[in-house]
Design a protein around this motif. Structure first.
Motif, PDB file in Angstrom:
ATOM      1  N   GLU A 214     -31.226 -21.818  57.389  1.00 31.74           N
ATOM      2  CA  GLU A 214     -31.291 -21.846  58.851  1.00 31.74           C
ATOM      3  C   GLU A 214     -32.551 -21.150  59.357  1.00 31.74           C
ATOM      4  OE1 GLU A 214     -30.103 -22.976  62.547  1.00 31.74           O
ATOM      5  OE2 GLU A 214     -29.069 -23.467  60.686  1.00 31.74           O
ATOM      6  N   GLN A 215     -32.925 -20.028  58.736  1.00 29.16           N
ATOM      7  CA  GLN A 215     -34.143 -19.323  59.128  1.00 29.16           C
ATOM      8  C   GLN A 215     -35.391 -20.158  58.846  1.00 29.16           C
ATOM      9  OE1 GLN A 215     -34.622 -16.302  60.616  1.00 29.16           O
ATOM     10  NE2 GLN A 215     -32.425 -16.224  60.937  1.00 29.16           N
ATOM     11  N   GLU A 216     -35.373 -20.928  57.756  1.00 25.71           N
ATOM     12  CA  GLU A 216     -36.536 -21.717  57.360  1.00 25.71           C
ATOM     13  C   GLU A 216     -36.566 -23.103  57.995  1.00 25.71           C
ATOM     14  OE1 GLU A 216     -36.629 -21.846  53.122  1.00 25.71           O
ATOM     15  OE2 GLU A 216     -36.720 -19.674  52.928  1.00 25.71           O
ATOM     16  N   MET A 217     -35.558 -23.475  58.768  1.00 24.41           N
ATOM     17  CA  MET A 217     -35.482 -24.814  59.331  1.00 24.41           C
ATOM     18  C   MET A 217     -36.687 -25.194  60.188  1.00 24.41           C
ATOM     19  SD  MET A 217     -33.913 -27.593  59.113  1.00 24.41           S
ATOM     20  CE  MET A 217     -32.460 -27.100  58.231  1.00 24.41           C
ATOM     21  N   PRO A 218     -37.243 -24.306  61.033  1.00 25.59           N
ATOM     22  CA  PRO A 218     -38.452 -24.702  61.780  1.00 25.59           C
ATOM     23  C   PRO A 218     -39.623 -25.061  60.863  1.00 25.59           C
ATOM     24  CG  PRO A 218     -37.473 -22.748  62.761  1.00 25.59           C
ATOM     25  CD  PRO A 218     -36.735 -23.003  61.480  1.00 25.59           C
ATOM     26  N   VAL A 219     -39.771 -24.346  59.761  1.00 29.56           N
ATOM     27  CA  VAL A 219     -40.838 -24.651  58.811  1.00 29.56           C
ATOM     28  C   VAL A 219     -40.570 -25.999  58.145  1.00 29.56           C
ATOM     29  CG1 VAL A 219     -41.969 -23.914  56.670  1.00 29.56           C
ATOM     30  CG2 VAL A 219     -41.342 -22.225  58.400  1.00 29.56           C
ATOM     31  N   ILE A 220     -39.336 -26.246  57.774  1.00 28.96           N
ATOM     32  CA  ILE A 220     -38.973 -27.500  57.131  1.00 28.96           C
ATOM     33  C   ILE A 220     -39.250 -28.676  58.065  1.00 28.96           C
ATOM     34  CG2 ILE A 220     -37.032 -28.848  56.229  1.00 28.96           C
ATOM     35  CD1 ILE A 220     -35.840 -26.098  55.302  1.00 28.96           C
ATOM     36  N   LEU A 221     -38.831 -28.552  59.316  1.00 27.00           N
ATOM     37  CA  LEU A 221     -39.043 -29.640  60.276  1.00 27.00           C
ATOM     38  C   LEU A 221     -40.525 -29.861  60.564  1.00 27.00           C
ATOM     39  CD1 LEU A 221     -36.101 -28.918  62.739  1.00 27.00           C
ATOM     40  CD2 LEU A 221     -36.244 -30.702  60.979  1.00 27.00           C
TER      41      LEU A 221
ATOM     42  N   ASP B  79     -16.460 -22.919  42.600  1.00 31.28           N
ATOM     43  CA  ASP B  79     -16.965 -22.214  43.782  1.00 31.28           C
ATOM     44  C   ASP B  79     -18.477 -22.032  43.757  1.00 31.28           C
ATOM     45  OD1 ASP B  79     -14.448 -22.017  44.847  1.00 31.28           O
ATOM     46  OD2 ASP B  79     -14.063 -20.040  43.974  1.00 31.28           O
ATOM     47  N   PHE B  80     -19.053 -21.878  42.576  1.00 32.87           N
ATOM     48  CA  PHE B  80     -20.481 -21.617  42.501  1.00 32.87           C
ATOM     49  C   PHE B  80     -21.318 -22.849  42.810  1.00 32.87           C
ATOM     50  CE2 PHE B  80     -19.243 -22.812  38.213  1.00 32.87           C
ATOM     51  CZ  PHE B  80     -20.197 -23.747  37.881  1.00 32.87           C
ATOM     52  N   MET B  81     -20.709 -23.994  42.972  1.00 28.99           N
ATOM     53  CA  MET B  81     -21.440 -25.213  43.290  1.00 28.99           C
ATOM     54  C   MET B  81     -21.818 -25.277  44.775  1.00 28.99           C
ATOM     55  SD  MET B  81     -21.721 -26.823  40.439  1.00 28.99           S
ATOM     56  CE  MET B  81     -21.953 -28.559  40.689  1.00 28.99           C
ATOM     57  N   GLU B  82     -21.122 -24.558  45.615  1.00 27.00           N
ATOM     58  CA  GLU B  82     -21.377 -24.552  47.049  1.00 27.00           C
ATOM     59  C   GLU B  82     -22.381 -23.456  47.388  1.00 27.00           C
ATOM     60  OE1 GLU B  82     -20.147 -26.665  49.360  1.00 27.00           O
ATOM     61  OE2 GLU B  82     -19.247 -27.747  47.693  1.00 27.00           O
ATOM     62  N   PRO B  83     -23.219 -23.681  48.409  1.00 28.79           N
ATOM     63  CA  PRO B  83     -24.149 -22.614  48.806  1.00 28.79           C
ATOM     64  C   PRO B  83     -23.392 -21.453  49.432  1.00 28.79           C
ATOM     65  CG  PRO B  83     -24.312 -24.497  50.293  1.00 28.79           C
ATOM     66  CD  PRO B  83     -23.389 -24.894  49.185  1.00 28.79           C
ATOM     67  N   THR B  84     -23.901 -20.280  49.187  1.00 28.65           N
ATOM     68  CA  THR B  84     -23.293 -19.083  49.764  1.00 28.65           C
ATOM     69  C   THR B  84     -23.707 -18.953  51.230  1.00 28.65           C
ATOM     70  OG1 THR B  84     -25.159 -17.680  49.188  1.00 28.65           O
ATOM     71  CG2 THR B  84     -23.406 -17.919  47.528  1.00 28.65           C
ATOM     72  N   ASP B  85     -23.058 -18.050  51.934  1.00 26.25           N
ATOM     73  CA  ASP B  85     -23.419 -17.812  53.328  1.00 26.25           C
ATOM     74  C   ASP B  85     -24.857 -17.318  53.456  1.00 26.25           C
ATOM     75  OD1 ASP B  85     -20.954 -18.634  54.233  1.00 26.25           O
ATOM     76  OD2 ASP B  85     -20.111 -16.598  54.308  1.00 26.25           O
ATOM     77  N   ALA B  86     -25.285 -16.504  52.516  1.00 22.58           N
ATOM     78  CA  ALA B  86     -26.659 -15.994  52.532  1.00 22.58           C
ATOM     79  C   ALA B  86     -27.660 -17.133  52.349  1.00 22.58           C
ATOM     80  CB  ALA B  86     -26.845 -14.935  51.454  1.00 22.58           C
ATOM     81  N   GLU B  87     -27.343 -18.063  51.450  1.00 24.63           N
ATOM     82  CA  GLU B  87     -28.231 -19.204  51.235  1.00 24.63           C
ATOM     83  C   GLU B  87     -28.285 -20.100  52.472  1.00 24.63           C
ATOM     84  OE1 GLU B  87     -27.794 -19.748  46.406  1.00 24.63           O
ATOM     85  OE2 GLU B  87     -26.300 -20.673  47.729  1.00 24.63           O
TER      86      GLU B  87
ATOM     87  N   ASP C 215     -27.818 -19.108  55.546  1.00 24.66           N
ATOM     88  CA  ASP C 215     -28.589 -18.370  56.550  1.00 24.66           C
ATOM     89  C   ASP C 215     -30.086 -18.475  56.280  1.00 24.66           C
ATOM     90  OD1 ASP C 215     -26.306 -17.609  57.886  1.00 24.66           O
ATOM     91  OD2 ASP C 215     -26.173 -15.646  56.897  1.00 24.66           O
ATOM     92  N   ALA C 216     -30.468 -18.411  55.010  1.00 23.56           N
ATOM     93  CA  ALA C 216     -31.882 -18.548  54.653  1.00 23.56           C
ATOM     94  C   ALA C 216     -32.401 -19.932  55.021  1.00 23.56           C
ATOM     95  CB  ALA C 216     -32.069 -18.282  53.163  1.00 23.56           C
TER      96      ALA C 216
END
Length: 89
Positions: free
Chosen positions: A29-36, A16-24, A26-27
Motif C-alpha cells: 500500500e505504501q509503494e502503490m504510488p510508485v507502482i502506478l 497460512d504462509f501462502m497469504e501475504p501478512t499484514d505488514a506485507e 501495508d508495504a
C-alpha cells in the motif's frame, strides 16, 4: 507403469504462509504510488514501440518519468521521516 504423484500441492495449497501478512500488505500500500507511476511510464514507452515517437510522445514519456521519480522520492522521504527544507528532495 506406475506413476509417482506428489501430494505437496494438496498439503500446502491452503497453508497460512501462502497469504501475504499484514505488514506485507501495508508495504504494498505504501509503494502503490510508485507502482502506478511506473505503470504509466511503461505505458508511455509501449505506445512508441511500433512507431517513431512524436513530440507529444516524448512529452508524455518525460512527464511519466518525472512522476515516477517524484513518487520514488516521496516514498523515500516518508520512509526516512525526514525531508529537506523547501520541499527539495
Amino acid at each position: 507403469m506406475s506413476h509417482i504423484v506428489t501430494v505437496q500441492d494438496v498439503v500446502t495449497a491452503f497453508a497460512d504462509f501462502m497469504e501475504p501478512t499484514d505488514a506485507e500488505l501495508d508495504a504494498i500500500e505504501q509503494e502503490m504510488p510508485v507502482i502506478l507511476a511506473d505503470v504509466d511510464l511503461l505505458d508511455a514507452h509501449i505506445v512508441t514501440l511500433d512507431r517513431t515517437p512524436t513530440e507529444v510522445d516524448d512529452r508524455r514519456i518525460r512527464r511519466a518519468r518525472r512522476r515516477a521519480l517524484a513518487a520514488r522520492v516521496a516514498l523515500v522521504n516518508r520512509a526516512t521521516g525526514t525531508s529537506l527544507p523547501g520541499g527539495a528532495a
